[in-house]
Design an enzyme around this catalytic site. Structure first.
Site, PDB file in Angstrom:
ATOM      1  NE  ARG A  64      -9.474   5.564  -4.693  1.00 45.98           N
ATOM      2  CZ  ARG A  64     -10.117   4.403  -4.563  1.00 45.98           C
ATOM      3  NH1 ARG A  64     -10.573   3.776  -5.649  1.00 45.98           N
ATOM      4  NH2 ARG A  64     -10.300   3.849  -3.381  1.00 45.98           N
ATOM      5  CG  HIS A  68      -5.034   3.376  -4.302  1.00 46.84           C
ATOM      6  ND1 HIS A  68      -6.016   2.605  -3.732  1.00 46.84           N
ATOM      7  CD2 HIS A  68      -5.316   4.660  -3.930  1.00 46.84           C
ATOM      8  CE1 HIS A  68      -6.853   3.380  -3.050  1.00 46.84           C
ATOM      9  NE2 HIS A  68      -6.454   4.628  -3.167  1.00 46.84           N
ATOM     10  CG  ASP A  69       1.803   1.387  -8.782  1.00 53.28           C
ATOM     11  OD1 ASP A  69       2.069   0.315  -8.189  1.00 53.28           O
ATOM     12  OD2 ASP A  69       2.464   1.807  -9.742  1.00 53.28           O
ATOM     13  CB  VAL A  72       1.488  -0.468  -2.219  1.00 52.84           C
ATOM     14  CG1 VAL A  72       1.772  -1.882  -1.720  1.00 52.84           C
ATOM     15  CG2 VAL A  72       0.137   0.017  -1.702  1.00 52.84           C
ATOM     16  CG  ASP A  76       6.081  -1.494  -7.518  1.00 54.54           C
ATOM     17  OD1 ASP A  76       4.861  -1.219  -7.570  1.00 54.54           O
ATOM     18  OD2 ASP A  76       6.583  -2.181  -6.604  1.00 54.54           O
ATOM     19  CD  GLU A  90       0.273  -3.904  -4.458  1.00 51.81           C
ATOM     20  OE1 GLU A  90      -0.132  -2.843  -4.975  1.00 51.81           O
ATOM     21  OE2 GLU A  90       1.487  -4.169  -4.315  1.00 51.81           O
ATOM     22  CG  ASN A  96      -6.274  -1.230  -3.996  1.00 50.62           C
ATOM     23  OD1 ASN A  96      -6.347  -0.012  -3.911  1.00 50.62           O
ATOM     24  ND2 ASN A  96      -5.118  -1.882  -3.867  1.00 50.62           N
ATOM     25  N   PRO A 165      -3.944   5.433   2.783  1.00 49.95           N
ATOM     26  CG  PRO A 165      -3.169   7.627   2.780  1.00 49.95           C
ATOM     27  CD  PRO A 165      -3.167   6.372   1.953  1.00 49.95           C
ATOM     28  CG  HIS A 195     -10.710  13.208  -2.601  1.00 54.17           C
ATOM     29  ND1 HIS A 195     -10.895  12.767  -1.305  1.00 54.17           N
ATOM     30  CD2 HIS A 195     -10.013  12.225  -3.222  1.00 54.17           C
ATOM     31  CE1 HIS A 195     -10.319  11.586  -1.152  1.00 54.17           C
ATOM     32  NE2 HIS A 195      -9.783  11.233  -2.298  1.00 54.17           N
TER      33      HIS A 195
END
Length: 320
Positions: A64, A68-69, A72, A76, A90, A96, A165, A195
C-alpha cells in the site's frame, strides 16, 4: 549531442530525435544496480521477508505504501518525507494519516544499503522493490521491478488528498481515478485485488456496515461486534476474511457473495461493468496474479524521477 537546429537536420526530425532521447533518459532498468550495488535486491528481499514473517500484515502495508506513493506525482518516495516546521509532507493527508505504515521497515532497509553502497539506492526504488517482495512473500506472483528512480525533494498533501482513491468511491469514481493515472478498468480491478491481504480500520467501513443493503447479513453482524456504530474507530478487520494473509483470489470470491469490506470493494461487483472481470478473477487465480503483476509494473512506471531530477536521499524521511 546538442538538440540544435541546422540546415542539415530538418526541425521535425531533430525534434523527434530530441523527444526520443528524452524518453530514453527517463527509462528505468531491471539491472540498474547490478554494478553499483549488486546486493541491493537481496538486501531488500531479506529485510522484507523478515518483516512479513514477524507480522504478515506488514506485507500489505508495504504494498500500500508503494501505491500511495505512486498515485501522488509519481513513484518518487515523497510519501516517506516527515513533516517539519517548514515542510508539509503527505503522511498526514486524509488517506494516509493513522493508516499508512511500514516506514520503519523502509528505514531499516535504507540503513543497511547505506552501509553497503552509500548514496546509491533511492528510497523510491526501495519502496517499489519492497512492494513486490511483500506480494511474493504472501504467495503472489513476482515481476521485474524496473529501477533507477530518484527521490523527490518535495511532497504534496493536497495531491495526496485529491489523487488517492477513497474507500467511499462509486464504481464510476474508481474507474475515473485510475483512468486519470492511465489504467484501464480491467487493471483497476486487478490492482483492487491487493485487498486480498491486509486490514482496514472500523472508521473506514462503518457506514457500509450500518447503512448499505448489498452486504451479506451474517458477515455484517460478525463485523459489528468489533465495529460498533460509535467508538472503536481504529479496530481492525481483514479486507479478505477468508485468507487474509495469503495473496490469492479469495477477495473476488467474497465480492460475489457480498462480503466486500469497503464500499469501494463491493462496487466492483454491484451489477456494473466490472462484474464480469470479478467473475473471471474469481474463477482463475493464475490469471489474476499475472494481471496484477503486469499492472504493478505499469504503476511503478508512473512519472518516475530519473537522471539529474531529484536526489538519492541518505535518510528517507528528509531531503539531503
Amino acid at each position: 549531442m546538442a538538440c540544435e537546429s541546422s540546415s542539415a537536420k530538418p526541425a521535425f526530425f531533430l525534434s523527434l530525435l530530441c523527444f526520443l532521447l528524452g524518453m530514453a533518459s527517463a527509462q528505468l532498468s531491471g539491472t540498474f544496480y547490478s554494478s553499483s550495488c549488486p546486493s541491493a535486491l537481496s538486501t531488500i528481499k531479506s529485510a522484507v521477508s523478515s518483516a512479513v514473517s514477524s507480522e504478515a500484515r506488514m506485507g500489505a502495508s508495504l504494498l500500500r505504501l508503494h501505491f500511495h506513493d505512486c498515485f501522488v506525482n509519481g513513484c518518487d518516495g515523497s510519501i516517506l518525507l516527515d513533516d517539519t516546521a517548514n515542510f508539509t509532507g503527505e503522511k498526514n493527508a486524509a488517506p494516509n494519516a493513522n493508516s499508512v505504515r511500514g516506514f520503519d521497515v523502509i528505514d531499516t532497509i535504507k540503513s543497511q544499503l547505506e552501509s553497503k553502497c552509500p548514496g546509491v539506492v533511492s528510497c523510491a526504488d526501495i519502496v517499489a522493490v519492497a512492494a513486490r517482495d511483500s506480494v511474493v512473500a504472501l504467495g503472489g506472483s513476482s515481476w521485474t521491478v524496473l529501477l533507477g528512480r530518484r527521490d523527490s525533494t518535495t511532497a504534496s498533501q493536497s495531491a495526496a488528498n485529491a489523487n488517492i482513491p477513497a474507500p467511499t468511491l462509486s464504481l464510476s469514481g474508481l474507474i475515473s481515478a485510475f483512468s486519470n493515472k492511465g489504467f484501464t478498468a480491467k487493471e483497476m480491478v486487478a490492482l483492487s485485488g491487493s485487498h486480498t491481504i491486509g486490514q482496514a480500520r472500523c472508521t473506514v467501513f462503518r457506514a457500509r456496515l450500518y447503512n448499505e443493503n448489498n452486504i451479506n447479513a451474517t458477515f455484517a453482524t460478525s463485523l459489528k461486534a468489533s465495529c460498533p456504530s460509535s467508538g472503536g474507530d481504529n479496530n481492525l478487520s481483514p479486507l479478505d476474511t477468508t485468507s487474509p494473509t495469503s495473496f490469492d483470489n479469495a477477495y473476488f470470491k467474497n465480492l460475489q457473495i457480498q462480503k466486500g469490506l469497503l464500499h469501494s470493494d463491493q462496487q466492483l461487483f454491484s451489477g456494473g461493468s466490472t462484474d464480469a472481470q470479478v467473475n473471471a478473477y474469481s474463477g482463475n487465480a493464475a490469471t489474476f496474479k499475472t494481471d496484477f503483476a503486469n499492472a504493478m509494473v505499469k504503476m511503478g512506471n508512473l512519472s518516475p524521477l530519473t537522471g539529474s531530477n531529484g536526489q538519492i536521499r541518505k535518510n528517507c524521511r528528509r531531503v539531503n
